[in-house]
Design a protein around this motif. Structure first.
Motif, PDB file in Angstrom:
ATOM      1  N   ILE A  61       0.831  -1.208   0.000  1.00 30.67           N
ATOM      2  CA  ILE A  61       0.000   0.000   0.000  1.00 30.67           C
ATOM      3  C   ILE A  61       0.862   1.252   0.000  1.00 30.67           C
ATOM      4  O   ILE A  61       0.603   2.211  -0.734  1.00 30.67           O
ATOM      5  CB  ILE A  61      -0.924  -0.009   1.247  1.00 30.67           C
ATOM      6  N   CYS A  62       1.941   1.236   0.786  1.00 27.99           N
ATOM      7  CA  CYS A  62       2.744   2.445   0.945  1.00 27.99           C
ATOM      8  C   CYS A  62       3.636   2.739  -0.265  1.00 27.99           C
ATOM      9  O   CYS A  62       3.846   3.903  -0.607  1.00 27.99           O
ATOM     10  CB  CYS A  62       3.615   2.352   2.200  1.00 27.99           C
ATOM     11  N   ILE A  63       4.176   1.704  -0.905  1.00 29.99           N
ATOM     12  CA  ILE A  63       5.123   2.009  -1.991  1.00 29.99           C
ATOM     13  C   ILE A  63       4.437   2.065  -3.350  1.00 29.99           C
ATOM     14  O   ILE A  63       5.007   2.577  -4.311  1.00 29.99           O
ATOM     15  CB  ILE A  63       6.287   0.986  -2.055  1.00 29.99           C
ATOM     16  N   MET A  64       3.223   1.575  -3.439  1.00 28.48           N
ATOM     17  CA  MET A  64       2.524   1.474  -4.718  1.00 28.48           C
ATOM     18  C   MET A  64       2.516   2.795  -5.486  1.00 28.48           C
ATOM     19  O   MET A  64       3.018   2.870  -6.608  1.00 28.48           O
ATOM     20  CB  MET A  64       1.099   1.019  -4.412  1.00 28.48           C
ATOM     21  N   ASP A  65       1.973   3.835  -4.853  1.00 29.57           N
ATOM     22  CA  ASP A  65       1.772   5.089  -5.585  1.00 29.57           C
ATOM     23  C   ASP A  65       3.058   5.839  -5.911  1.00 29.57           C
ATOM     24  O   ASP A  65       3.233   6.259  -7.043  1.00 29.57           O
ATOM     25  CB  ASP A  65       0.791   5.986  -4.821  1.00 29.57           C
ATOM     26  N   PRO A  66       3.963   6.015  -4.930  1.00 25.96           N
ATOM     27  CA  PRO A  66       5.212   6.707  -5.286  1.00 25.96           C
ATOM     28  C   PRO A  66       5.947   6.000  -6.423  1.00 25.96           C
ATOM     29  O   PRO A  66       6.408   6.647  -7.367  1.00 25.96           O
ATOM     30  CB  PRO A  66       6.029   6.666  -3.988  1.00 25.96           C
ATOM     31  N   LEU A  67       6.028   4.665  -6.374  1.00 24.55           N
ATOM     32  CA  LEU A  67       6.754   3.933  -7.406  1.00 24.55           C
ATOM     33  C   LEU A  67       6.064   4.054  -8.759  1.00 24.55           C
ATOM     34  O   LEU A  67       6.701   4.357  -9.764  1.00 24.55           O
ATOM     35  CB  LEU A  67       6.877   2.450  -7.034  1.00 24.55           C
ATOM     36  N   SER A  68       4.739   3.850  -8.765  1.00 24.40           N
ATOM     37  CA  SER A  68       4.060   3.871 -10.063  1.00 24.40           C
ATOM     38  C   SER A  68       4.083   5.270 -10.659  1.00 24.40           C
ATOM     39  O   SER A  68       4.171   5.436 -11.869  1.00 24.40           O
ATOM     40  CB  SER A  68       2.637   3.337  -9.936  1.00 24.40           C
ATOM     41  N   THR A  69       4.038   6.283  -9.801  1.00 28.39           N
ATOM     42  CA  THR A  69       4.129   7.645 -10.320  1.00 28.39           C
ATOM     43  C   THR A  69       5.497   7.892 -10.954  1.00 28.39           C
ATOM     44  O   THR A  69       5.607   8.423 -12.054  1.00 28.39           O
ATOM     45  CB  THR A  69       3.911   8.661  -9.178  1.00 28.39           C
ATOM     46  N   TYR A  70       6.550   7.438 -10.259  1.00 27.23           N
ATOM     47  CA  TYR A  70       7.898   7.682 -10.780  1.00 27.23           C
ATOM     48  C   TYR A  70       8.132   6.951 -12.096  1.00 27.23           C
ATOM     49  O   TYR A  70       8.721   7.483 -13.029  1.00 27.23           O
ATOM     50  CB  TYR A  70       8.939   7.247  -9.740  1.00 27.23           C
ATOM     51  N   ALA A 123       5.716  14.677 -17.370  1.00 26.90           N
ATOM     52  CA  ALA A 123       5.269  14.419 -16.011  1.00 26.90           C
ATOM     53  C   ALA A 123       5.690  15.594 -15.160  1.00 26.90           C
ATOM     54  O   ALA A 123       6.841  16.028 -15.225  1.00 26.90           O
ATOM     55  CB  ALA A 123       5.894  13.145 -15.481  1.00 26.90           C
ATOM     56  N   PRO A 124       4.753  16.122 -14.354  1.00 33.48           N
ATOM     57  CA  PRO A 124       5.149  17.227 -13.483  1.00 33.48           C
ATOM     58  C   PRO A 124       6.188  16.738 -12.482  1.00 33.48           C
ATOM     59  O   PRO A 124       6.067  15.638 -11.949  1.00 33.48           O
ATOM     60  CB  PRO A 124       3.846  17.623 -12.788  1.00 33.48           C
ATOM     61  N   LYS A 125       7.196  17.528 -12.263  1.00 33.65           N
ATOM     62  CA  LYS A 125       8.236  17.120 -11.324  1.00 33.65           C
ATOM     63  C   LYS A 125       7.653  17.156  -9.909  1.00 33.65           C
ATOM     64  O   LYS A 125       7.118  18.164  -9.468  1.00 33.65           O
ATOM     65  CB  LYS A 125       9.424  18.080 -11.442  1.00 33.65           C
ATOM     66  N   MET A 126       7.770  16.032  -9.255  1.00 34.11           N
ATOM     67  CA  MET A 126       7.150  15.917  -7.933  1.00 34.11           C
ATOM     68  C   MET A 126       8.214  15.989  -6.845  1.00 34.11           C
ATOM     69  O   MET A 126       9.269  15.364  -6.968  1.00 34.11           O
ATOM     70  CB  MET A 126       6.403  14.589  -7.861  1.00 34.11           C
ATOM     71  N   GLY A 127       7.928  16.774  -5.797  1.00 28.97           N
ATOM     72  CA  GLY A 127       8.878  16.867  -4.702  1.00 28.97           C
ATOM     73  C   GLY A 127       8.700  15.726  -3.713  1.00 28.97           C
ATOM     74  O   GLY A 127       7.670  15.052  -3.723  1.00 28.97           O
ATOM     75  N   PRO A 128       9.683  15.495  -2.841  1.00 27.23           N
ATOM     76  CA  PRO A 128       9.589  14.423  -1.845  1.00 27.23           C
ATOM     77  C   PRO A 128       8.339  14.521  -0.961  1.00 27.23           C
ATOM     78  O   PRO A 128       7.709  13.492  -0.693  1.00 27.23           O
ATOM     79  CB  PRO A 128      10.864  14.557  -1.026  1.00 27.23           C
ATOM     80  N   PRO A 129       7.943  15.725  -0.464  1.00 22.22           N
ATOM     81  CA  PRO A 129       6.741  15.769   0.388  1.00 22.22           C
ATOM     82  C   PRO A 129       5.488  15.257  -0.339  1.00 22.22           C
ATOM     83  O   PRO A 129       4.729  14.474   0.204  1.00 22.22           O
ATOM     84  CB  PRO A 129       6.588  17.250   0.733  1.00 22.22           C
ATOM     85  N   GLU A 130       5.329  15.681  -1.610  1.00 22.01           N
ATOM     86  CA  GLU A 130       4.149  15.229  -2.351  1.00 22.01           C
ATOM     87  C   GLU A 130       4.199  13.718  -2.546  1.00 22.01           C
ATOM     88  O   GLU A 130       3.184  13.037  -2.481  1.00 22.01           O
ATOM     89  CB  GLU A 130       4.061  15.917  -3.730  1.00 22.01           C
ATOM     90  N   ALA A 131       5.418  13.227  -2.804  1.00 20.88           N
ATOM     91  CA  ALA A 131       5.557  11.790  -3.059  1.00 20.88           C
ATOM     92  C   ALA A 131       5.167  10.973  -1.831  1.00 20.88           C
ATOM     93  O   ALA A 131       4.412   9.992  -1.935  1.00 20.88           O
ATOM     94  CB  ALA A 131       6.993  11.463  -3.471  1.00 20.88           C
ATOM     95  N   ILE A 132       5.633  11.376  -0.649  1.00 14.64           N
ATOM     96  CA  ILE A 132       5.312  10.572   0.543  1.00 14.64           C
ATOM     97  C   ILE A 132       3.840  10.747   0.910  1.00 14.64           C
ATOM     98  O   ILE A 132       3.219   9.832   1.460  1.00 14.64           O
ATOM     99  CB  ILE A 132       6.252  10.919   1.729  1.00 14.64           C
ATOM    100  N   MET A 133       3.266  11.901   0.540  1.00 13.06           N
ATOM    101  CA  MET A 133       1.836  12.069   0.806  1.00 13.06           C
ATOM    102  C   MET A 133       0.987  11.104  -0.030  1.00 13.06           C
ATOM    103  O   MET A 133      -0.122  10.736   0.368  1.00 13.06           O
ATOM    104  CB  MET A 133       1.399  13.527   0.529  1.00 13.06           C
ATOM    105  N   LEU A 134       1.530  10.684  -1.175  1.00 11.20           N
ATOM    106  CA  LEU A 134       0.824   9.677  -1.966  1.00 11.20           C
ATOM    107  C   LEU A 134       0.644   8.398  -1.151  1.00 11.20           C
ATOM    108  O   LEU A 134      -0.403   7.745  -1.184  1.00 11.20           O
ATOM    109  CB  LEU A 134       1.598   9.350  -3.253  1.00 11.20           C
ATOM    110  N   SER A 135       1.699   8.037  -0.406  1.00  7.52           N
ATOM    111  CA  SER A 135       1.615   6.846   0.449  1.00  7.52           C
ATOM    112  C   SER A 135       0.524   7.015   1.493  1.00  7.52           C
ATOM    113  O   SER A 135      -0.287   6.118   1.728  1.00  7.52           O
ATOM    114  CB  SER A 135       2.949   6.610   1.166  1.00  7.52           C
ATOM    115  N   LEU A 136       0.520   8.207   2.133  1.00  7.12           N
ATOM    116  CA  LEU A 136      -0.485   8.436   3.176  1.00  7.12           C
ATOM    117  C   LEU A 136      -1.900   8.351   2.622  1.00  7.12           C
ATOM    118  O   LEU A 136      -2.798   7.835   3.269  1.00  7.12           O
ATOM    119  CB  LEU A 136      -0.282   9.813   3.825  1.00  7.12           C
ATOM    120  N   GLN A 137      -2.059   8.855   1.388  1.00  2.00           N
ATOM    121  CA  GLN A 137      -3.394   8.787   0.783  1.00  2.00           C
ATOM    122  C   GLN A 137      -3.856   7.346   0.614  1.00  2.00           C
ATOM    123  O   GLN A 137      -5.009   7.019   0.872  1.00  2.00           O
ATOM    124  CB  GLN A 137      -3.392   9.482  -0.588  1.00  2.00           C
TER     125      GLN A 137
END
Lengths: 258, 302
Positions: A30-39, A59-73
């Motif tokens: 659940i936690c790594i799914m979104d950051p990885l698939s986005t990257y 692809a819009p360049k995503m910062g680390p905070p946005e990326a980890i928030m994907l996991s939280l979502q």
């Protein structure tokens, strides 16, 4: 001590039915799914080969905070469902099967019974969520850039307060009804209703439990802990305590057999 | 000395009374059978005594329990269909509930071994309960009820679901436990009650109809009875038999007429005279004593 006895029994039960294996695994996914698939989205699209000649993906360049928030979502959706599913039978199941008839004629207080079970489930949730988020953090650092220890810790702990509330709510419904499926439904419906209320009135109620993740976003963006986050956390913890007290009260009014 | 006494104990579910104003006392060291047909309210009564159900009205008094003390310290309870955690072993479960009853882990483990030995499932102590047979679960159930050496042991239909061998073993076990603690057990089988209990509470439709020691009740309800069988339609003779002044009660059972009488001599003369006079097609005339069985059957059929 009875509390420890029940806690140990719960931990052993979750170990024997493999919850200590599959729940952390599910949380990792659940936690790594979104950051990885986005990257890796551009590469994935390319290898599938469905793109017309000459198309460029910006692809819009995503910062680390946005990326980890994907996991939280994802945790707030799928993770929540898993947490409620593993907790829905913790008391209701024992009442339904009749084990409670044996256990609760022993001189054990209902609050000990409830709170030990609560603690056991919370520990499992904490470990699973911790492992999932740590691995997500690792990938975010690798792929999107640095996220500081302070930022990660803040995000992790504040969001865990919301998870404490979810577990407490599930335990609460466990004492109200004794059909695990109904516990699941009631808990999810309550959280959805709270989320709707939060969206409608968020400007008036910055301390509402569901707004924690929003405030965490704000915290990551600004680098300081907003007052609303402290407020929402305090309210959420307070509600969790209230739910536990109410659970004890409700279970006392229930008859352990019918 | 009284262990437990109840006054006007009543329980209603959704306005429908199941247990109606029970009054009884249990004497220390006695083995008491709560006897009654299915649906008499036996399970409900035991569940109220064990605290699993709250009485609609009435009081339960445990003697020797201080004000505010948890009565569950002093009672052991076996439900009719005990359910365990199938993933635990028999010994683990006993140690678990032992610790819940304020024993230390060591005390609980020692007591668990003793009890496992006593209920004859020591060999299976490290097997998961999910694999236990019905009889083994019943015995584990008795062991868990005894783990904290309670003053009062309550067993709900402890032998009803067992096969004849298992039944015999559990009855023997209860015979032994009787010497250590006060036992209250429910059953719908009179034979079981007569065999091991000292006292009897006869329950029907939520009320206690008779209570007392087995011997007293036996004497009280022992009256003479003739069993008469006639060729052809027996029922036509019922009224005629009823008309005798020496006859107390007449009822039909399995094609035979049962005639409860006061004076055996007088009744025999009455009956035989009539038989000869009117030339009844007599098949059988026998004298028997009424037993608790008759009392029980009479109560149940009402």
């Amino acid at each position: 001590m009875q509390w420890i006895t029940i806690l140990k029994k719960e931990l052993l039960e979750d170990w024997r039915n493999f919850k200590w294996i599959w729940v952390p695994l599910v949380f990792i996914i659940i936690c790594i799914m979104d950051p990885l698939s986005t990257y890796y989205l551009p590469q994935i699209l390319e290898s599938v080969g469905g793109m017309p000649e000459g198309a460029v993906i910006e692809a819009p360049k995503m910062g680390p905070p946005e990326a980890i928030m994907l996991s939280l979502q994802e945790v707030s959706m799928l993770g929540l469902l898993v947490i409620v599913a593993i907790s829905m039978a913790v008391i209701a199941g024992e009442r339904k099967s009749g084990v409670a008839e044996l256990v609760l004629v022993k001189p054990v207080s209902y609050f000990t019974y409830i709170s030990a079970k609560w603690a056991a489930k919370l520990l499992l949730v904490f470990i699973a969520y911790l492992i999932g988020m740590l691995i997500s953090w690792y990938y975010v650092n690798l792929l999107f850039g640095d996220l500081s220890v302070a930022q990660f810790t803040g995000l992790f702990l504040f969001y865990f307060i919301w998870l404490i509330f979810v577990v407490s709510l599930t335990i609460f419904y466990n004492t109200v009804v004794k059909i695990p499926g109904l516990v699941l439904t009631l808990t999810i419906v309550t959280i959805m209703a709270m989320s709707a209320i939060n969206q409608i009135f968020s400007y008036r109620m910055p301390w509402f439990p569901n707004s924690i993740s929003e405030h965490i976003s704000g915290m990551l963006a600004e680098g300081t802990i907003p007052n609303e986050l402290w407020g929402a956390s305090a309210v959420t913890l307070g509600l969790s305590i209230l739910l536990m007290v109410a659970s004890n009260f409700i279970l006392k009014t229930k008859e352990m057999a019918d | 000395m009284t262990v437990i006494g109840v006054e006007k104990l009543t329980k209603a579910f959704k306005g429908k009374p199941i247990v109606k104003g029970l009054e009884f006392q249990l004497e220390k060291g006695r083995c008491v059978a709560l006897l009654g047909p299915n649906g008499a309210g036996k399970t409900t009564t035991l569940r109220m005594l064990s605290g699993l159900l709250k009485p609609t009205a009435g009081t339960i008094n445990f003697s020797g329990v201080q004000q505010g003390e948890d009565i569950r310290n002093h009672i052991g309870y076996l439900p009719q269909y005990p359910v365990f955690h199938p993933w635990m072993t028999g010994k683990e479960f006993l140690v678990y509930v032992g610790q819940l009853a304020h024993l230390t882990k060591q005390e609980a483990a020692e007591k668990a071994d003793q009890l496992l030995e006593k209920v004859a499932i020591y060999e299976s102590r490290n097997q998961r309960i999910g694999k236990y047979s019905g009889g083994m679960k019943q015995r584990l159930g008795i062991a868990q009820a005894m783990i904290h050496s309670p003053q009062l042991l309550m067993l709900d239909e402890p032998v009803s679901s067992l096969d004849p061998i298992g039944r015999r073993e559990v009855l023997t076990l209860m015979e032994e436990l009787k010497t250590q603690t006060t036992i209250l057990f429910s059953t719908h089988i009179l034979g079981d009650a007569e065999e091991i209990s000292d006292d009897l509470l006869l329950m029907h439709q939520g009320e206690i109809l008779e209570s007392g020691s087995i011997n007293t009740l036996r004497q009280k309800h022992q009256s003479a009875k003739f069993e008469i069988a006639l060729f052809g339609d027996t029922s036509t003779y019922l009224e005629k038999i009823k008309a005798f002044s020496s006859v107390q009660d007449v009822y039909q059972e399995k094609g035979e007429v049962h005639v409860v009488v006061e004076d055996i001599e007088l009744a025999r003369k009455d009956i035989l005279t009539k038989v000869l006079e009117e030339d009844w097609p007599l098949e059988k005339l026998a004298l028997s004593k009424t037993t608790l069985e008759d009392l029980f059957m009479k109560v149940v059929k009402k």
